[in-house]
Design a protein around this motif. Structure first.
Motif, PDB file in Angstrom:
ATOM      1  N   SER A  28      -9.222  22.485 -84.367  1.00 30.09           N
ATOM      2  CA  SER A  28      -8.992  21.383 -85.303  1.00 30.09           C
ATOM      3  C   SER A  28      -8.107  20.289 -84.708  1.00 30.09           C
ATOM      4  O   SER A  28      -8.053  19.178 -85.241  1.00 30.09           O
ATOM      5  N   ASP A  29      -7.414  20.570 -83.589  1.00 29.08           N
ATOM      6  CA  ASP A  29      -6.575  19.558 -82.934  1.00 29.08           C
ATOM      7  C   ASP A  29      -7.365  18.688 -81.959  1.00 29.08           C
ATOM      8  O   ASP A  29      -6.805  17.753 -81.392  1.00 29.08           O
ATOM      9  N   LEU A  30      -8.641  19.016 -81.759  1.00 30.98           N
ATOM     10  CA  LEU A  30      -9.492  18.222 -80.875  1.00 30.98           C
ATOM     11  C   LEU A  30     -10.317  17.259 -81.715  1.00 30.98           C
ATOM     12  O   LEU A  30     -10.576  17.515 -82.896  1.00 30.98           O
ATOM     13  N   PRO A  31     -10.776  16.171 -81.097  1.00 30.09           N
ATOM     14  CA  PRO A  31     -11.684  15.279 -81.817  1.00 30.09           C
ATOM     15  C   PRO A  31     -12.928  16.048 -82.264  1.00 30.09           C
ATOM     16  O   PRO A  31     -13.393  16.960 -81.566  1.00 30.09           O
ATOM     17  N   SER A  32     -13.472  15.705 -83.409  1.00 30.47           N
ATOM     18  CA  SER A  32     -14.599  16.453 -83.982  1.00 30.47           C
ATOM     19  C   SER A  32     -15.834  16.446 -83.087  1.00 30.47           C
ATOM     20  O   SER A  32     -16.628  17.381 -83.125  1.00 30.47           O
ATOM     21  N   GLU A  33     -15.989  15.432 -82.255  1.00 30.17           N
ATOM     22  CA  GLU A  33     -17.179  15.333 -81.402  1.00 30.17           C
ATOM     23  C   GLU A  33     -17.022  16.082 -80.076  1.00 30.17           C
ATOM     24  O   GLU A  33     -17.949  16.108 -79.249  1.00 30.17           O
ATOM     25  N   ALA A  34     -15.878  16.706 -79.839  1.00 28.72           N
ATOM     26  CA  ALA A  34     -15.624  17.423 -78.593  1.00 28.72           C
ATOM     27  C   ALA A  34     -16.593  18.586 -78.419  1.00 28.72           C
ATOM     28  O   ALA A  34     -16.945  19.271 -79.376  1.00 28.72           O
ATOM     29  N   LYS A  35     -17.029  18.779 -77.151  1.00 24.60           N
ATOM     30  CA  LYS A  35     -17.949  19.877 -76.853  1.00 24.60           C
ATOM     31  C   LYS A  35     -17.605  20.464 -75.488  1.00 24.60           C
ATOM     32  O   LYS A  35     -16.943  19.815 -74.675  1.00 24.60           O
ATOM     33  N   PRO A  36     -18.056  21.698 -75.232  1.00 21.46           N
ATOM     34  CA  PRO A  36     -17.789  22.305 -73.926  1.00 21.46           C
ATOM     35  C   PRO A  36     -18.297  21.412 -72.791  1.00 21.46           C
ATOM     36  O   PRO A  36     -19.370  20.801 -72.891  1.00 21.46           O
ATOM     37  N   GLY A  37     -17.509  21.310 -71.745  1.00 19.57           N
ATOM     38  CA  GLY A  37     -17.851  20.481 -70.599  1.00 19.57           C
ATOM     39  C   GLY A  37     -17.205  19.111 -70.640  1.00 19.57           C
ATOM     40  O   GLY A  37     -17.153  18.417 -69.623  1.00 19.57           O
ATOM     41  N   ASP A  38     -16.698  18.709 -71.800  1.00 17.00           N
ATOM     42  CA  ASP A  38     -16.038  17.408 -71.901  1.00 17.00           C
ATOM     43  C   ASP A  38     -14.710  17.418 -71.170  1.00 17.00           C
ATOM     44  O   ASP A  38     -13.948  18.386 -71.246  1.00 17.00           O
ATOM     45  N   ALA A  39     -14.427  16.322 -70.473  1.00 17.09           N
ATOM     46  CA  ALA A  39     -13.116  16.139 -69.852  1.00 17.09           C
ATOM     47  C   ALA A  39     -12.148  15.680 -70.940  1.00 17.09           C
ATOM     48  O   ALA A  39     -12.527  14.941 -71.856  1.00 17.09           O
ATOM     49  N   VAL A  40     -10.914  16.146 -70.837  1.00 20.95           N
ATOM     50  CA  VAL A  40      -9.895  15.785 -71.818  1.00 20.95           C
ATOM     51  C   VAL A  40      -8.591  15.447 -71.120  1.00 20.95           C
ATOM     52  O   VAL A  40      -8.368  15.810 -69.964  1.00 20.95           O
ATOM     53  N   VAL A  41      -7.745  14.754 -71.850  1.00 23.22           N
ATOM     54  CA  VAL A  41      -6.384  14.484 -71.423  1.00 23.22           C
ATOM     55  C   VAL A  41      -5.484  15.101 -72.484  1.00 23.22           C
ATOM     56  O   VAL A  41      -5.692  14.904 -73.676  1.00 23.22           O
ATOM     57  N   VAL A  42      -4.502  15.878 -72.029  1.00 25.18           N
ATOM     58  CA  VAL A  42      -3.545  16.501 -72.942  1.00 25.18           C
ATOM     59  C   VAL A  42      -2.185  15.879 -72.654  1.00 25.18           C
ATOM     60  O   VAL A  42      -1.692  15.919 -71.525  1.00 25.18           O
ATOM     61  N   GLU A  43      -1.599  15.284 -73.688  1.00 15.00           N
ATOM     62  CA  GLU A  43      -0.299  14.646 -73.527  1.00 15.00           C
ATOM     63  C   GLU A  43       0.541  14.939 -74.759  1.00 15.00           C
ATOM     64  O   GLU A  43       0.136  14.628 -75.880  1.00 15.00           O
ATOM     65  N   ASN A  44       1.676  15.557 -74.532  1.00 14.03           N
ATOM     66  CA  ASN A  44       2.572  15.930 -75.623  1.00 14.03           C
ATOM     67  C   ASN A  44       1.857  16.753 -76.691  1.00 14.03           C
ATOM     68  O   ASN A  44       2.072  16.562 -77.885  1.00 14.03           O
ATOM     69  N   GLY A  45       0.975  17.651 -76.257  1.00 11.81           N
ATOM     70  CA  GLY A  45       0.257  18.523 -77.176  1.00 11.81           C
ATOM     71  C   GLY A  45      -0.914  17.880 -77.888  1.00 11.81           C
ATOM     72  O   GLY A  45      -1.590  18.525 -78.676  1.00 11.81           O
ATOM     73  N   ILE A  46      -1.172  16.615 -77.605  1.00 15.65           N
ATOM     74  CA  ILE A  46      -2.294  15.905 -78.230  1.00 15.65           C
ATOM     75  C   ILE A  46      -3.449  15.870 -77.248  1.00 15.65           C
ATOM     76  O   ILE A  46      -3.283  15.484 -76.085  1.00 15.65           O
ATOM     77  N   VAL A  47      -4.624  16.291 -77.711  1.00 15.63           N
ATOM     78  CA  VAL A  47      -5.814  16.344 -76.869  1.00 15.63           C
ATOM     79  C   VAL A  47      -6.716  15.170 -77.236  1.00 15.63           C
ATOM     80  O   VAL A  47      -7.056  14.973 -78.400  1.00 15.63           O
ATOM     81  N   ARG A  48      -7.087  14.397 -76.224  1.00 16.55           N
ATOM     82  CA  ARG A  48      -8.056  13.311 -76.465  1.00 16.55           C
ATOM     83  C   ARG A  48      -9.159  13.403 -75.419  1.00 16.55           C
ATOM     84  O   ARG A  48      -8.938  13.903 -74.305  1.00 16.55           O
ATOM     85  N   LEU A  49     -10.323  12.946 -75.800  1.00 19.52           N
ATOM     86  CA  LEU A  49     -11.460  12.973 -74.879  1.00 19.52           C
ATOM     87  C   LEU A  49     -11.276  11.938 -73.790  1.00 19.52           C
ATOM     88  O   LEU A  49     -10.734  10.859 -74.025  1.00 19.52           O
ATOM     89  N   ASP A  50     -11.736  12.280 -72.601  1.00 17.88           N
ATOM     90  CA  ASP A  50     -11.722  11.377 -71.451  1.00 17.88           C
ATOM     91  C   ASP A  50     -13.181  11.062 -71.134  1.00 17.88           C
ATOM     92  O   ASP A  50     -13.816  11.759 -70.344  1.00 17.88           O
ATOM     93  N   GLU A  51     -13.712  10.045 -71.801  1.00 18.05           N
ATOM     94  CA  GLU A  51     -15.137   9.723 -71.655  1.00 18.05           C
ATOM     95  C   GLU A  51     -15.491   9.382 -70.215  1.00 18.05           C
ATOM     96  O   GLU A  51     -16.546   9.789 -69.722  1.00 18.05           O
ATOM     97  N   ARG A  52     -14.632   8.670 -69.546  1.00 16.39           N
ATOM     98  CA  ARG A  52     -14.893   8.311 -68.147  1.00 16.39           C
ATOM     99  C   ARG A  52     -14.926   9.567 -67.278  1.00 16.39           C
ATOM    100  O   ARG A  52     -15.809   9.744 -66.429  1.00 16.39           O
ATOM    101  N   GLY A  53     -13.965  10.462 -67.485  1.00 15.34           N
ATOM    102  CA  GLY A  53     -13.921  11.714 -66.732  1.00 15.34           C
ATOM    103  C   GLY A  53     -15.145  12.575 -66.990  1.00 15.34           C
ATOM    104  O   GLY A  53     -15.687  13.207 -66.076  1.00 15.34           O
TER     105      GLY A  53
END
Length: 70
Positions: A28-53
């Protein structure tokens, strides 16, 4: 700031590989559209998708597959 890749979902957990180690996050702390294989950035416990990565990983995998089947 850490860069990682979503490895898989296990129930309400998201398993993210960061620097060769897996870490569990609440799904539930990840964006709803997140899926396996997606690159992410974790900063201060917040996970965001890295679309470029994610796109760079996809391009690398496609190139490797092309080389493999030449």
């Amino acid at each position: 700031m850490e860069h990682g890749v979503i490895d898989r979902f296990e129930g309400e957990l998201a398993v993210i590989e960061i620097a060769g180690t897996t870490c569990d996050f609440r799904r539930s702390d990840l964006p709803s559209e997140a899926k396996p294989g997606d690159a992410v950035v974790v900063e201060n416990g917040i996970v965001r998708l890295d679309e470029r990565g994610t796109q760079e990983r996809k391009n690398d995998i496609d190139r490797l597959m092309d080389e493999l089947f030449e």
